[in-house]
Enzyme design. Structure first.
Site, PDB file in Angstrom:
ATOM      1  N   GLY A  48       0.833  -1.201   0.000  1.00 13.90           N
ATOM      2  CA  GLY A  48       0.000   0.000   0.000  1.00 13.90           C
ATOM      3  C   GLY A  48       0.863   1.245   0.000  1.00 13.90           C
ATOM      4  N   GLY A  49       0.543   2.146   0.922  1.00 15.30           N
ATOM      5  CA  GLY A  49       1.240   3.429   0.993  1.00 15.30           C
ATOM      6  C   GLY A  49       2.740   3.288   1.154  1.00 15.30           C
ATOM      7  N   GLY A  80      22.642   3.491 -33.734  1.00 14.77           N
ATOM      8  CA  GLY A  80      22.197   4.488 -32.770  1.00 14.77           C
ATOM      9  C   GLY A  80      22.837   4.272 -31.415  1.00 14.77           C
ATOM     10  N   ALA A  81      23.158   3.007 -31.117  1.00 10.72           N
ATOM     11  CA  ALA A  81      23.753   2.712 -29.815  1.00 10.72           C
ATOM     12  C   ALA A  81      25.137   3.351 -29.680  1.00 10.72           C
ATOM     13  CB  ALA A  81      23.826   1.205 -29.605  1.00 10.72           C
TER      14      ALA A  81
HETATM   15  C1  HXC Z   1      -3.086  -1.278  11.986  1.00  8.83           C
HETATM   16  C2  HXC Z   1      -1.929  -3.227  11.709  1.00  8.83           C
HETATM   17  C3  HXC Z   1      -1.837  -3.008  10.324  1.00  8.83           C
HETATM   18  C4  HXC Z   1      -2.427  -1.813   9.806  1.00  8.83           C
HETATM   19  C5  HXC Z   1      -0.856  -4.850  10.761  1.00  8.83           C
HETATM   20  N1  HXC Z   1      -1.313  -4.381  11.927  1.00  8.83           N
HETATM   21  N2  HXC Z   1      -1.176  -4.027   9.772  1.00  8.83           N
HETATM   22  N3  HXC Z   1      -2.546  -2.355  12.518  1.00  8.83           N
HETATM   23  N4  HXC Z   1      -3.038  -0.972  10.669  1.00  8.83           N
HETATM   24  N5  HXC Z   1      -2.367  -1.518   8.512  1.00  8.83           N
HETATM   25  C6  HXC Z   1      -1.161  -5.011  13.236  1.00  8.83           C
HETATM   26  C7  HXC Z   1      -1.972  -6.287  13.361  1.00  8.83           C
HETATM   27  O1  HXC Z   1      -3.266  -5.978  13.777  1.00  8.83           O
HETATM   28  C8  HXC Z   1      -1.197  -7.033  14.435  1.00  8.83           C
HETATM   29  O2  HXC Z   1      -1.509  -6.483  15.684  1.00  8.83           O
HETATM   30  C9  HXC Z   1       0.236  -6.650  14.142  1.00  8.83           C
HETATM   31  O3  HXC Z   1       0.180  -5.444  13.368  1.00  8.83           O
HETATM   32  C10 HXC Z   1       0.970  -7.690  13.357  1.00  8.83           C
HETATM   33  O4  HXC Z   1       0.197  -8.054  12.208  1.00  8.83           O
HETATM   34  P1  HXC Z   1      -0.113  -9.564  11.814  1.00  8.83           P
HETATM   35  O5  HXC Z   1      -1.214  -9.514  10.832  1.00  8.83           O
HETATM   36  O6  HXC Z   1      -0.297 -10.399  13.039  1.00  8.83           O
HETATM   37  O7  HXC Z   1       1.243  -9.972  11.133  1.00  8.83           O
HETATM   38  P2  HXC Z   1       1.491 -10.898   9.878  1.00  8.83           P
HETATM   39  O8  HXC Z   1       0.669 -12.141  10.005  1.00  8.83           O
HETATM   40  O9  HXC Z   1       2.971 -11.056   9.749  1.00  8.83           O
HETATM   41  O10 HXC Z   1       0.929 -10.098   8.610  1.00  8.83           O
HETATM   42  C11 HXC Z   1       1.534  -8.895   8.204  1.00  8.83           C
HETATM   43  C12 HXC Z   1       0.657  -8.172   7.163  1.00  8.83           C
HETATM   44  C13 HXC Z   1      -0.804  -8.051   7.690  1.00  8.83           C
HETATM   45  C14 HXC Z   1       0.646  -9.002   5.868  1.00  8.83           C
HETATM   46  C15 HXC Z   1       1.287  -6.835   6.877  1.00  8.83           C
HETATM   47  O11 HXC Z   1      -0.761  -7.517   9.002  1.00  8.83           O
HETATM   48  C16 HXC Z   1      -1.664  -7.192   6.854  1.00  8.83           C
HETATM   49  O12 HXC Z   1      -2.150  -7.637   5.800  1.00  8.83           O
HETATM   50  N6  HXC Z   1      -1.914  -5.963   7.282  1.00  8.83           N
HETATM   51  C17 HXC Z   1      -2.817  -5.062   6.594  1.00  8.83           C
HETATM   52  C18 HXC Z   1      -2.163  -4.529   5.363  1.00  8.83           C
HETATM   53  C19 HXC Z   1      -2.984  -3.472   4.700  1.00  8.83           C
HETATM   54  O13 HXC Z   1      -4.001  -3.800   4.049  1.00  8.83           O
HETATM   55  N7  HXC Z   1      -2.628  -2.205   4.946  1.00  8.83           N
HETATM   56  C20 HXC Z   1      -3.354  -1.079   4.396  1.00  8.83           C
HETATM   57  C21 HXC Z   1      -2.802  -0.847   2.998  1.00  8.83           C
HETATM   58  S1  HXC Z   1      -3.632   0.466   2.229  1.00  8.83           S
HETATM   59  P3  HXC Z   1      -1.400  -7.332  17.032  1.00  8.83           P
HETATM   60  O14 HXC Z   1      -1.913  -6.402  18.073  1.00  8.83           O
HETATM   61  O15 HXC Z   1      -2.253  -8.535  16.799  1.00  8.83           O
HETATM   62  O16 HXC Z   1       0.039  -7.680  17.205  1.00  8.83           O
HETATM   63  C22 HXC Z   1      -2.585   1.725   2.304  1.00  8.83           C
HETATM   64  C23 HXC Z   1      -3.128   2.940   1.659  1.00  8.83           C
HETATM   65  C24 HXC Z   1      -2.159   4.068   1.687  1.00  8.83           C
HETATM   66  O17 HXC Z   1      -1.520   1.638   2.817  1.00  8.83           O
HETATM   67  C25 HXC Z   1      -2.075   4.698   0.355  1.00  8.83           C
HETATM   68  C26 HXC Z   1      -1.256   5.953   0.389  1.00  8.83           C
HETATM   69  C27 HXC Z   1      -0.910   6.400  -0.986  1.00  8.83           C
END
Ligand code: HXC
Length: 511
Positions: free
Chosen positions: A170-171, A405-406
Site C-alpha cells: 500500500g502506501g 544508434g547505440a
Molecule cells: C493497523 C496493523 C496493520 C495496519 C498490521 N497491523 N497491519 N494495525 N493498521 N495496517 C497489526 C496487526 O493488527 C497485528 O496487531 C500486528 O500489526 C501484526 O500483524 P499480523 O497480521 O499479526 O502480522 P502478519 O501475520 O505477519 O501479517 C503482516 C501483514 C498483515 C501481511 C502486513 O498484518 C496485513 O495484511 N496488514 C494489513 C495490510 C494493509 O491492508 N494495509 C493497508 C494498505 S492500504 P497485534 O496487536 O495482533 O500484534 C494503504 C493505503 C495508503 O496503505 C495509500 C497511500 C498512498
C-alpha cells in the site's frame, strides 16, 4: 538533579526501546528478521545513533486506540554516522501496530527527511510494515503524502536509500519508489501495491506474497529494486559499503578514499580480453574490476538488465560510475530493461557529481515486436537523454563494437563525451559488416564470393576505429593494458570541468 528523575528517564527509555514487547520481538527473530533498533545498530557506526522522538505517541481515539499507545508509535528515527559521516535514518518497528503509519508516525519520518535535506546528508529508510494505520483513516493517507512530498523535494539534493526488510504494501511502497535505490532481503520481504487477497478478488488470480512481490520478482523481473541480499545483516553491511561511494549531497564532490593502487598500474591481460572472433562474448566485468582501485566495485541491479553493467567504483581514490555493455548477456544489446536501468544510474551520477566511465561494446538496439510494443523508442530515448544532459566528466572507451544508434547513445563525443577512446580493434559503424554488405549490395545476395568481397571491403572501411579517429570523434586509440592509466589521467584533467545546461524550469525526459 535528583537521582530518581534520572533513573525514571532511563526506565522510560528502556521501556520504549522494547517497542511492542519481548514476545513480539521474539516473533520477529523467529521469522529471521532483526528488530528495528537492532537494524539501526548494525547500519550505523557503533554508539553513534541518536534517537529522536522516542516518546511520540499517536493521537487517534477511534476504535479503542486511546487505550493503546506505545511510545515511538512504530518507527525509530534519528541520525548517526557511517564511517564517520552523518546519515539520517528511520526504521519501521513491526512490533508496534505492525509498523503501520499514523499521522504522528509520519511526522517523525518527515522530521528526519527535512533534517537530511537541510543539513546535506543521506537518508536511509528501513521498511517492515503493514501500510496505512487502518484505525486512523485519512490522517494516515495525509501522513503518507507528507512523506512523498519530502521524497520529491529531497530528490537530487541528498541520496535517499530504502531497504525493504519485511512486508511493504500500500502506501509504504511509493516512498521507496521515489528514492534513489531500493534493496530487499530475500525470503523475508515483499513489496506490492495490493496484496494477494485483493488480487484474488479483483482479477481472480491466485498468487503468493513471494510470487507477487518477493525479492526475486523485483530484483530480477520488474527491476523495481536495485539489489537483493540473503539476510538483514548482509543487507545492512552492503548499504554501509554503498554509502562510502556516495557524496553527502549534490553540493559535494564524491568522497576520496586513498588507495595503494597506483594510477599507472598496467594490466597486460586486458590485451587479450577481447576474443579474435568478433561474435565471441567476453566478461566486461573483468575490465571494470581491472580498471578500478583495488578491484572493488558495487554493482547496481546485478540481476536485472544484465546486458548492461552499472556500478560504483573508484579511480585515483575518487568515486566513478561505470556503465558498460555486457557481451556475455544478449551480446550487450540495448533493450528496454538495459536502457531504463542505465538511464536512471547515469542521472543519479549526474545529480551527485560522480564522473561517468562508459565501456562500449554494443551491437545496437534490440529488434522485434516485443521490444517495439513495450516502447523501446521511449525507453532507449531515456538513456540517450540522460547521457546528453549529464554535465559531469564523461570518459568513454570503445572496446569492440559501437554500432548504429547505440554508438551515439553510449556517451559518444556527440553527446558531450569529454574524452572518447577506442581500443585498436574497435569497430565503429552503422551496423555489422555482413548486414551492411547485404543491404548495399542487395543484387549480389546470391553470389557468396562477391558478398564475401563486399563484406571484407566494408570491414576494412569501417570495422576499425581509425575512420572515427580521423574525424575527431575518437580522441585517441589506446592500448588495452593502459586503460586504467588513461582514464585516471583524463579524470584528473576533468576535475574542474564546469558545464551548465541552458536555464529552464526542468527538462522533460521521456518518462
Ligand atoms: C493497523 C496493523 C496493520 C495496519 C498490521 N497491523 N497491519 N494495525 N493498521 N495496517 C497489526 C496487526 O493488527 C497485528 O496487531 C500486528 O500489526 C501484526 O500483524 P499480523 O497480521 O499479526 O502480522 P502478519 O501475520 O505477519 O501479517 C503482516 C501483514 C498483515 C501481511 C502486513 O498484518 C496485513 O495484511 N496488514 C494489513 C495490510 C494493509 O491492508 N494495509 C493497508 C494498505 S492500504 P497485534 O496487536 O495482533 O500484534 C494503504 C493505503 C495508503 O496503505 C495509500 C497511500 C498512498
Amino acid at each position: 538533579m535528583s537521582k530518581e528523575i534520572l533513573a525514571l528517564l532511563e526506565e522510560k527509555r528502556e521501556r520504549t526501546r522494547m517497542g511492542g514487547g519481548k514476545a513480539r520481538i521474539e516473533k520477529q527473530h523467529a521469522k529471521g528478521k532483526l528488530s528495528a533498533r537492532e537494524r539501526i545498530e548494525l547500519l550505523l557506526d557503533e554508539g553513534s545513533f541518536e534517537e529522536w522522538d522516542m516518546f511520540v505517541e499517536h493521537r487517534c481515539s477511534d476504535f479503542g486506540m486511546e487505550e493503546q499507545r506505545v511510545p515511538g508509535d512504530g518507527v525509530v528515527t534519528g541520525w548517526g554516522t557511517i564511517e564517520g559521516r552523518a546519515v539520517y535514518v528511520f526504521s519501521k518497528d513491526f512490533t508496534v501496530f505492525g509498523g503501520s503509519l499514523s499521522k504522528a508516525h509520519a511526522e517523525k519520518i518527515v522530521k528526519v527527511q527535512q533534517a537530511a535535506a537541510r543539513n546535506g546528508a543521506p537518508v536511509i529508510g528501513l521498511f517492515d510494515a503493514g501500510g496505512a494505520r487502518i484505525q486512523e483513516g485519512v490522517d494516515s493517507l495525509a501522513g503518507y503524502a507528507d512523506i512523498f512530498m519530502e521524497n520529491v523535494l529531497a530528490s537530487g539534493v541528498v541520496p535517499q536509500i530504502s531497504v525493504i526488510m519485511g512486508p511493504c504494501a500500500g502506501g509504504d511502497v511509493y516512498s521507496p519508489a521515489m528514492t534513489d535505490f531500493i534493496f530487499m532481503v530475500r525470503d523475508t520481504s515483499y513489496m506490492y501495491v495490493t496484496g494477494p487477497d485483493v488480487v484474488k478478488t479483483v482479477t481472480n488470480e491466485e498468487v503468493t506474497h513471494e510470487e507477487l512481490g518477493g525479492a526475486r520478482v523485483h530484483a530480477v523481473k520488474s527491476g523495481v529494486v536495485e539489489g537483493a541480499f540473503d539476510n538483514d545483516i548482509e543487507a545492512l553491511t552492503q548499504i554501509r559499503r554503498l554509502i562510502t561511494f556516495l557524496p553527502q549531497s549534490y553540493a559535494e564532490k564524491p568522497p576520496v578514499i586513498p588507495s595503494f593502487d597506483s594510477i599507472d598500474r598496467t594490466d597486460r591481460s586486458l590485451d587479450t580480453l577481447v576474443p579474435a572472433n568478433p561474435n565471441m562474448p567476453y566478461d566486461m566485468k573483468e575490465l571494470v574490476e581491472k580498471v578500478c582501485d583495488e578491484g572493488d566495485y558495487f554493482e547496481i541491479s546485478p540481476d536485472f538488465g544484465g546486458n548492461i553493467i552499472c556500478a560504483f567504483g573508484r579511480i585515483d581514490g575518487s568515486t566513478v560510475g561505470f556503465v558498460a555493455n555486457q557481451p556475455m548477456t544478449l551480446a550487450g544489446v540495448l533493450d528496454i530493461d538495459a536502457s531504463r536501468k542505465a538511464a536512471r544510474f547515469v542521472r543519479f551520477c549526474d545529480c551527485f557529481n560522480i564522473p561517468i566511465v562508459t565501456f562500449v561494446d554494443v551491437p545496437g538496439f534490440m529488434p522485434g515486436t516485443k521490444q517495439e510494443y513495450g516502447g523501446l523508442i521511449k525507453h532507449g530515448a531515456k538513456l540517450l537523454f540522460a547521457y546528453a544532459e549529464a554535465t559531469v566528466p564523461k570518459v568513454t572507451v570503445i572496446t569492440r563494437k559501437a554500432y548504429g544508434g547505440a554508438y551515439d547513445v553510449m556517451s559518444s563525443k556527440h553527446l558531450r563525451g569529454d574524452v572518447n577512446y577506442a581500443w585498436p580493434n574497435a569497430e565503429i559503424a552503422v551496423m555489422g559488416a555482413k548486414g551492411a554488405a547485404e543491404i548495399i549490395y542487395r543484387a549480389d545476395r546470391d553470389k557468396p564470393e562477391k558478398m564475401a568481397e563486399h563484406t571484407k571491403y566494408y570491414e576494412e572501411r569501417f570495422a576499425n576505429p581509425f575512420v572515427a579517429a580521423s574525424k575527431g570523434y575518437i580522441d585517441d586509440i589506446i592500448k588495452p593494458h593502459n586503460t586504467r592509466f588513461r582514464i585516471a589521467r583524463s579524470l584528473r584533467q576533468l576535475k574542474n570541468k564546469d558545464v551548465k545546461n541552458p536555464p529552464k524550469k526542468h527538462d522533460n525526459i521521456p518518462l
